[in-house]
Design a protein around this motif. Structure first.
Motif, PDB file in Angstrom:
ATOM      1  N   PRO A 148       0.819  -1.217   0.000  1.00 10.44           N
ATOM      2  CA  PRO A 148       0.000   0.000   0.000  1.00 10.44           C
ATOM      3  C   PRO A 148       0.850   1.263   0.000  1.00 10.44           C
ATOM      4  CG  PRO A 148      -0.140  -1.111   2.128  1.00 10.44           C
ATOM      5  CD  PRO A 148       0.703  -1.975   1.241  1.00 10.44           C
ATOM      6  N   ILE A 181      -0.973  -5.572   9.007  1.00 10.48           N
ATOM      7  CA  ILE A 181      -1.978  -4.820   8.235  1.00 10.48           C
ATOM      8  C   ILE A 181      -2.588  -5.777   7.214  1.00 10.48           C
ATOM      9  CG2 ILE A 181      -2.402  -2.867   6.693  1.00 10.48           C
ATOM     10  CD1 ILE A 181      -0.060  -1.408   7.981  1.00 10.48           C
ATOM     11  N   GLY A 182      -3.926  -5.952   7.280  1.00  2.75           N
ATOM     12  CA  GLY A 182      -4.600  -6.864   6.363  1.00  2.75           C
ATOM     13  C   GLY A 182      -5.101  -8.091   7.100  1.00  2.75           C
ATOM     14  N   THR A 183      -6.226  -8.617   6.616  1.00  2.00           N
ATOM     15  CA  THR A 183      -6.798  -9.830   7.224  1.00  2.00           C
ATOM     16  C   THR A 183      -7.343 -10.763   6.145  1.00  2.00           C
ATOM     17  OG1 THR A 183      -8.810  -8.516   7.583  1.00  2.00           O
ATOM     18  CG2 THR A 183      -7.395  -8.868   9.504  1.00  2.00           C
ATOM     19  N   GLY A 184      -6.554 -10.972   5.084  1.00  2.00           N
ATOM     20  CA  GLY A 184      -6.906 -11.974   4.072  1.00  2.00           C
ATOM     21  C   GLY A 184      -6.294 -13.318   4.464  1.00  2.00           C
ATOM     22  N   SER A 185      -6.209 -14.227   3.497  1.00  2.00           N
ATOM     23  CA  SER A 185      -5.710 -15.596   3.786  1.00  2.00           C
ATOM     24  C   SER A 185      -4.328 -15.591   4.411  1.00  2.00           C
ATOM     25  CB  SER A 185      -5.615 -16.408   2.503  1.00  2.00           C
ATOM     26  OG  SER A 185      -6.869 -16.619   1.971  1.00  2.00           O
ATOM     27  N   SER A 186      -3.427 -14.742   3.880  1.00  2.00           N
ATOM     28  CA  SER A 186      -2.046 -14.752   4.383  1.00  2.00           C
ATOM     29  C   SER A 186      -2.032 -14.325   5.848  1.00  2.00           C
ATOM     30  CB  SER A 186      -1.160 -13.809   3.569  1.00  2.00           C
ATOM     31  OG  SER A 186      -1.184 -14.168   2.211  1.00  2.00           O
ATOM     32  N   ARG A 206      -9.190  -3.929   7.777  1.00  2.00           N
ATOM     33  CA  ARG A 206     -10.083  -3.072   6.989  1.00  2.00           C
ATOM     34  C   ARG A 206     -11.387  -3.839   6.707  1.00  2.00           C
ATOM     35  NH1 ARG A 206      -7.609  -0.189   1.772  1.00  2.00           N
ATOM     36  NH2 ARG A 206      -7.894  -2.239   0.847  1.00  2.00           N
ATOM     37  N   THR A 207     -11.271  -5.001   6.062  1.00  2.00           N
ATOM     38  CA  THR A 207     -12.465  -5.807   5.809  1.00  2.00           C
ATOM     39  C   THR A 207     -12.286  -7.174   6.469  1.00  2.00           C
ATOM     40  OG1 THR A 207     -12.521  -4.777   3.618  1.00  2.00           O
ATOM     41  CG2 THR A 207     -14.011  -6.637   3.976  1.00  2.00           C
ATOM     42  N   LYS A 324     -15.120 -13.083  -1.828  1.00  2.00           N
ATOM     43  CA  LYS A 324     -13.649 -13.090  -1.738  1.00  2.00           C
ATOM     44  C   LYS A 324     -13.307 -14.519  -1.351  1.00  2.00           C
ATOM     45  CE  LYS A 324     -12.973  -8.354  -0.289  1.00  2.00           C
ATOM     46  NZ  LYS A 324     -12.310  -7.421   0.596  1.00  2.00           N
ATOM     47  N   ARG A 325     -12.120 -14.962  -1.693  1.00  2.00           N
ATOM     48  CA  ARG A 325     -11.783 -16.359  -1.412  1.00  2.00           C
ATOM     49  C   ARG A 325     -11.914 -16.646   0.097  1.00  2.00           C
ATOM     50  NH1 ARG A 325      -8.477 -19.984  -4.617  1.00  2.00           N
ATOM     51  NH2 ARG A 325      -7.586 -21.631  -3.335  1.00  2.00           N
ATOM     52  N   ALA A 374       0.261  -7.653   5.129  1.00  2.00           N
ATOM     53  CA  ALA A 374      -0.370  -8.872   4.582  1.00  2.00           C
ATOM     54  C   ALA A 374      -1.432  -8.394   3.612  1.00  2.00           C
ATOM     55  CB  ALA A 374      -0.970  -9.692   5.722  1.00  2.00           C
ATOM     56  N   THR A 375      -1.006  -7.539   2.698  1.00  2.00           N
ATOM     57  CA  THR A 375      -1.933  -6.746   1.881  1.00  2.00           C
ATOM     58  C   THR A 375      -2.154  -7.310   0.473  1.00  2.00           C
ATOM     59  OG1 THR A 375      -0.010  -5.297   1.577  1.00  2.00           O
ATOM     60  CG2 THR A 375      -1.674  -4.552   3.111  1.00  2.00           C
ATOM     61  N   GLY A 376      -1.753  -8.552   0.263  1.00  2.00           N
ATOM     62  CA  GLY A 376      -2.142  -9.231  -0.964  1.00  2.00           C
ATOM     63  C   GLY A 376      -1.288  -8.915  -2.181  1.00  2.00           C
ATOM     64  N   PHE A 377      -1.905  -9.090  -3.347  1.00  2.00           N
ATOM     65  CA  PHE A 377      -1.161  -9.091  -4.606  1.00  2.00           C
ATOM     66  C   PHE A 377      -1.906  -8.330  -5.704  1.00  2.00           C
ATOM     67  CE2 PHE A 377      -0.235 -12.829  -2.149  1.00  2.00           C
ATOM     68  CZ  PHE A 377       1.150 -12.883  -2.182  1.00  2.00           C
ATOM     69  N   TRP A 489      -9.901  -9.384  -5.161  1.00  2.00           N
ATOM     70  CA  TRP A 489      -8.796  -9.325  -6.118  1.00  2.00           C
ATOM     71  C   TRP A 489      -9.114 -10.082  -7.394  1.00  2.00           C
ATOM     72  CZ3 TRP A 489      -7.002 -14.124  -7.201  1.00  2.00           C
ATOM     73  CH2 TRP A 489      -6.954 -15.088  -6.187  1.00  2.00           C
TER      74      TRP A 489
HETATM   75  P1  NA7 Z   1      -5.761 -10.688   0.128  1.00  2.00           P
HETATM   76  O1  NA7 Z   1      -6.732 -11.783   0.231  1.00  2.00           O
HETATM   77  O2  NA7 Z   1      -5.859  -9.750  -1.016  1.00  2.00           O
HETATM   78  O3  NA7 Z   1      -5.851  -9.862   1.501  1.00  2.00           O
HETATM   79  C1  NA7 Z   1      -5.211  -8.623   1.652  1.00  2.00           C
HETATM   80  C2  NA7 Z   1      -5.673  -7.976   2.917  1.00  2.00           C
HETATM   81  O4  NA7 Z   1      -4.998  -6.738   3.076  1.00  2.00           O
HETATM   82  C3  NA7 Z   1      -7.163  -7.643   2.931  1.00  2.00           C
HETATM   83  O5  NA7 Z   1      -7.653  -7.838   4.230  1.00  2.00           O
HETATM   84  C4  NA7 Z   1      -7.177  -6.176   2.539  1.00  2.00           C
HETATM   85  O6  NA7 Z   1      -8.307  -5.483   2.980  1.00  2.00           O
HETATM   86  C5  NA7 Z   1      -5.955  -5.702   3.247  1.00  2.00           C
HETATM   87  N1  NA7 Z   1      -5.407  -4.466   2.708  1.00  2.00           N
HETATM   88  C6  NA7 Z   1      -4.935  -4.249   1.464  1.00  2.00           C
HETATM   89  N2  NA7 Z   1      -4.497  -2.982   1.337  1.00  2.00           N
HETATM   90  C7  NA7 Z   1      -4.726  -2.391   2.530  1.00  2.00           C
HETATM   91  C8  NA7 Z   1      -4.487  -1.093   3.032  1.00  2.00           C
HETATM   92  N3  NA7 Z   1      -3.961  -0.134   2.265  1.00  2.00           N
HETATM   93  N4  NA7 Z   1      -4.834  -0.832   4.302  1.00  2.00           N
HETATM   94  C9  NA7 Z   1      -5.378  -1.783   5.077  1.00  2.00           C
HETATM   95  N5  NA7 Z   1      -5.619  -3.032   4.663  1.00  2.00           N
HETATM   96  C10 NA7 Z   1      -5.305  -3.327   3.406  1.00  2.00           C
HETATM   97  O7  NA7 Z   1      -4.260 -11.216   0.118  1.00  2.00           O
HETATM   98  P2  NA7 Z   1      -3.653 -12.499   0.837  1.00  2.00           P
HETATM   99  O8  NA7 Z   1      -2.188 -12.453   0.645  1.00  2.00           O
HETATM  100  O9  NA7 Z   1      -4.153 -12.616   2.215  1.00  2.00           O
HETATM  101  O10 NA7 Z   1      -4.257 -13.708   0.054  1.00  2.00           O
HETATM  102  C11 NA7 Z   1      -4.155 -13.785  -1.367  1.00  2.00           C
HETATM  103  C12 NA7 Z   1      -4.478 -15.155  -1.844  1.00  2.00           C
HETATM  104  O11 NA7 Z   1      -3.383 -16.012  -1.564  1.00  2.00           O
HETATM  105  C13 NA7 Z   1      -5.632 -15.837  -1.174  1.00  2.00           C
HETATM  106  O12 NA7 Z   1      -6.859 -15.480  -1.676  1.00  2.00           O
HETATM  107  C14 NA7 Z   1      -5.330 -17.304  -1.393  1.00  2.00           C
HETATM  108  O13 NA7 Z   1      -5.711 -17.676  -2.683  1.00  2.00           O
HETATM  109  C15 NA7 Z   1      -3.845 -17.345  -1.318  1.00  2.00           C
HETATM  110  P3  NA7 Z   1      -9.586  -5.262   1.985  1.00  2.00           P
HETATM  111  O14 NA7 Z   1     -10.242  -6.617   1.918  1.00  2.00           O
HETATM  112  O15 NA7 Z   1      -9.012  -4.863   0.643  1.00  2.00           O
HETATM  113  O16 NA7 Z   1     -10.381  -4.212   2.617  1.00  2.00           O
END
Ligand code: NA7
Length: 529
Positions: A148, A181-186, A206-207, A324-325, A374-377, A489
């Motif tokens: 980010p 920072i972030g609450t996705g899979s990673s 965030r989500t 979302k996954r 942990a903000t994804g790809f 994503w």
């Molecule tokens: P994800 O699933 O894209 O999760 C990224 C997380 O980071 C998600 O909670 C985002 O919140 C958060 N995010 C991203 N940018 C920000 C900023 N600027 N501020 C705060 N939070 C942020 O990535 P992962 O690496 O966890 O997983 C990717 C894939 O890998 C997964 O689906 C599996 O297939 C394996 P948001 O939801 O965007 O509000």
């Protein structure tokens, strides 16, 4: 530097790149693979964060092209950890002697199609110039970290990490205060592990995501052997499902069941664990009322597990379930009952800046020694976009795709002759078990190249008509589902400015049948010169 010639260049040495290399070498082609890292494994090379684990079961997340390989390899757990998957990738590279044709620590910067010579001119960061007839993008779907853009990030005096570029030697968080920072899979995999080490862990959410317990465990004695005794049937069953993953999507609809029966069904799926939860009813991804019942079940579980009602509420997702996954976790929600873990709701107090001491939100300064992003790809297209790829008439791929990626079958795109994508946009890719999807693409590309070679053809590329029809098909399949209803994503919605387009084809069996039909009919929808 003099120009080096190859029949085929492969970019990337993850599971796609190494199998492609193996196949083309067996055909007798001269092939070179270029890889950014200093080892094979792709995703599993880079994502070394604590707790990293595949959400597809280990017996499925492996190659099936070689009987001896699939019989001899032993997995230790139901869901393989990152180190074990990386060992497997290394084992495959060694077993088939692939390393000698992979150039590591090399970034491909540029690939331009030379219309006069009828080949691709490839340039690397090592200053090499390579000419190749075939160019194969095995660049990965989740290989470009999304970092980010938060003001002051560079001022932070502690250590910063991205889960997708984790240091090789690991990180020790003992006695340190850490922000994730972030609450996705990673994040959901890393947070329980980091919490066990850190002095204080702050989770900046965030989500909220939906997490289903993975129920990972070591294999029981004989369990693996019984699958291996009839591995082909096991693989075929998986290949017959929409995701290519071997769990059942029940035909019954959620809204046809009584509330009590539904609760029982969800409980059974919760106990079984993992991504299979989405198969509890056949309408969860097509009917929002049905979807609500699953979402509410998971929220109920969060309220049951998490002691603080306020924390449980903040952790409870409201978006469409599975849009979302879904995450597969091991003790994620339980982690918020620990005294050293705090949840910060970024909806209530957005991040304003990062300073030397930590993260500033609208309500507080979170002082930490380390920040984990942990903000994804930048998914699916990110790795293609960062290479300067130009096709006929010097058209840049990024310009062609300015409004969103367009491909035929997710394998090729008009104007870019002999350029093949493995798991490209418009193929089932990230909605499936990636290993069988990779094998299906590699084998299709291998057969296609063999066809061109044996007939003395120069080049293949999709027709514009076939490509546009394919894009319509991919979109119309997505529109019949609830996938477009949240900012995932899959839609590119996590990257500011990225066009909002659903990037995966829904339905593995129909896709495989279509590719086979195109091949059998002599590559309909493609122009061969
Ligand atoms: P994800 O699933 O894209 O999760 C990224 C997380 O980071 C998600 O909670 C985002 O919140 C958060 N995010 C991203 N940018 C920000 C900023 N600027 N501020 C705060 N939070 C942020 O990535 P992962 O690496 O966890 O997983 C990717 C894939 O890998 C997964 O689906 C599996 O297939 C394996 P948001 O939801 O965007 O509000």
């Amino acid at each position: 530097m003099p120009v080096v010639n190859y029949d085929a260049v492969i970019i990337g040495a993850g599971f796609a790149g190494i199998y492609m290399l193996h196949r083309l070498r067996q055909r007798g082609l001269s092939v070179r693979a270029y890889e950014r890292g200093d080892g094979v494994g792709g995703t599993w090379y880079w994502n070394r964060y604590p707790g990293a684990r595949c959400d597809v079961q280990s017996m499925e997340y492996s190659y099936q092209f070689d009987q001896t390989l699939q019989q001899e390899w032993q997995w230790s757990e139901r869901y393989a950890s990152q180190p074990e998957i990386l060992d497997y990738a290394n084992h495959v590279a060694d077993r088939f002697g692939l390393r000698e044709d992979i150039q590591f620590n090399t970034v491909v910067k540029r690939a331009h199609f030379d219309e006069t010579a009828g080949c691709w001119q490839v340039g690397t960061d090592q200053g090499e110039e390579i000419a190749t007839k075939y160019l194969i993008m095995a660049t990965g779907s989740l290989s470009v970290p999304n970092v980010p853009n938060i003001s002051g990030m560079e001022d932070f005096e502690g250590d910063s990490y991205h889960t997708g570029e984790w240091p090789q030697g690991g990180v020790d968080f003992t006695d340190r205060d850490v922000a994730v920072i972030g609450t996705g899979s990673s994040a959901i995999q890393a947070i329980p592990e980091i919490a066990r080490q850190a002095e204080q862990l702050y989770v900046l959410q965030r989500t909220p995501a939906y997490a289903i317990p993975a129920r990972n465990r070591p294999f029981h004695p004989g369990e693996q052997e019984s699958i291996k005794a009839d591995y082909d049937s096991f693989r075929q069953q998986a290949a017959s499902t929409p995701s290519g993953i071997g769990f059942e999507i029940r035909e019954e609809y959620a809204l046809e069941a009584s509330a009590e029966a539904r609760q029982q069904q969800y409980e059974q799926h919760w106990q079984a664990g993992g991504l299979a939860f989405i198969g509890a009813y056949g309408d969860l991804l097509i009917d929002s009322n049905a979807n609500d019942t699953a979402a509410e079940f998971v929220r109920g579980k969060i309220r049951e597990i998490v002691n603080s009602p306020r924390t449980a509420e903040v952790l409870s997702p409201l978006q469409t379930f599975g849009c979302k996954r879904i995450c597969a976790d091991s003790g994620y929600y339980e982690t918020f009952n620990r005294d050293n873990v705090s949840l910060i709701d970024l909806h209530e107090e957005p991040i304003q800046a990062i300073i030397a001491q930590g993260v500033v939100t609208a309500q507080q300064v979170v002082e930490v020694d380390a920040i984990v992003y942990a903000t994804g790809f930048d998914a699916v297209t990110g790795a293609l976009a960062r290479i300067d790829i130009r096709g006929r008439n010097h058209v840049a791929l990024t310009d062609k795709w300015a409004e969103g990626p367009t491909t035929y079958l997710g394998l090729g795109t008009e104007g870019f002759p002999n350029l093949f994508m493995i798991n490209g946009p418009g193929s089932p890719s990230v909605l499936t078990n990636m290993l069988p999807s990779i094998e299906q693409h590699v084998e299709w590309i291998d057969n296609c190249i063999s066809h061109l070679q044996s007939h003395g053809y120069q080049a293949i590329e999709p027709t514009l008509g076939a490509e546009l029809a394919w894009v319509d098909r991919v979109n119309s399949l997505a529109e019949r589902t609830l996938y477009p209803t949240c900012n995932s994503w899959y839609l590119g919605a996590n990257i500011p400015g990225k066009p909002r387009v659903f990037m995966a084809y829904i339905g593995f069996p129909a896709y495989v049948a279509k590719c086979a039909e195109v091949e059998a009919a002599g590559y309909t929808g493609f122009t061969i010169t």
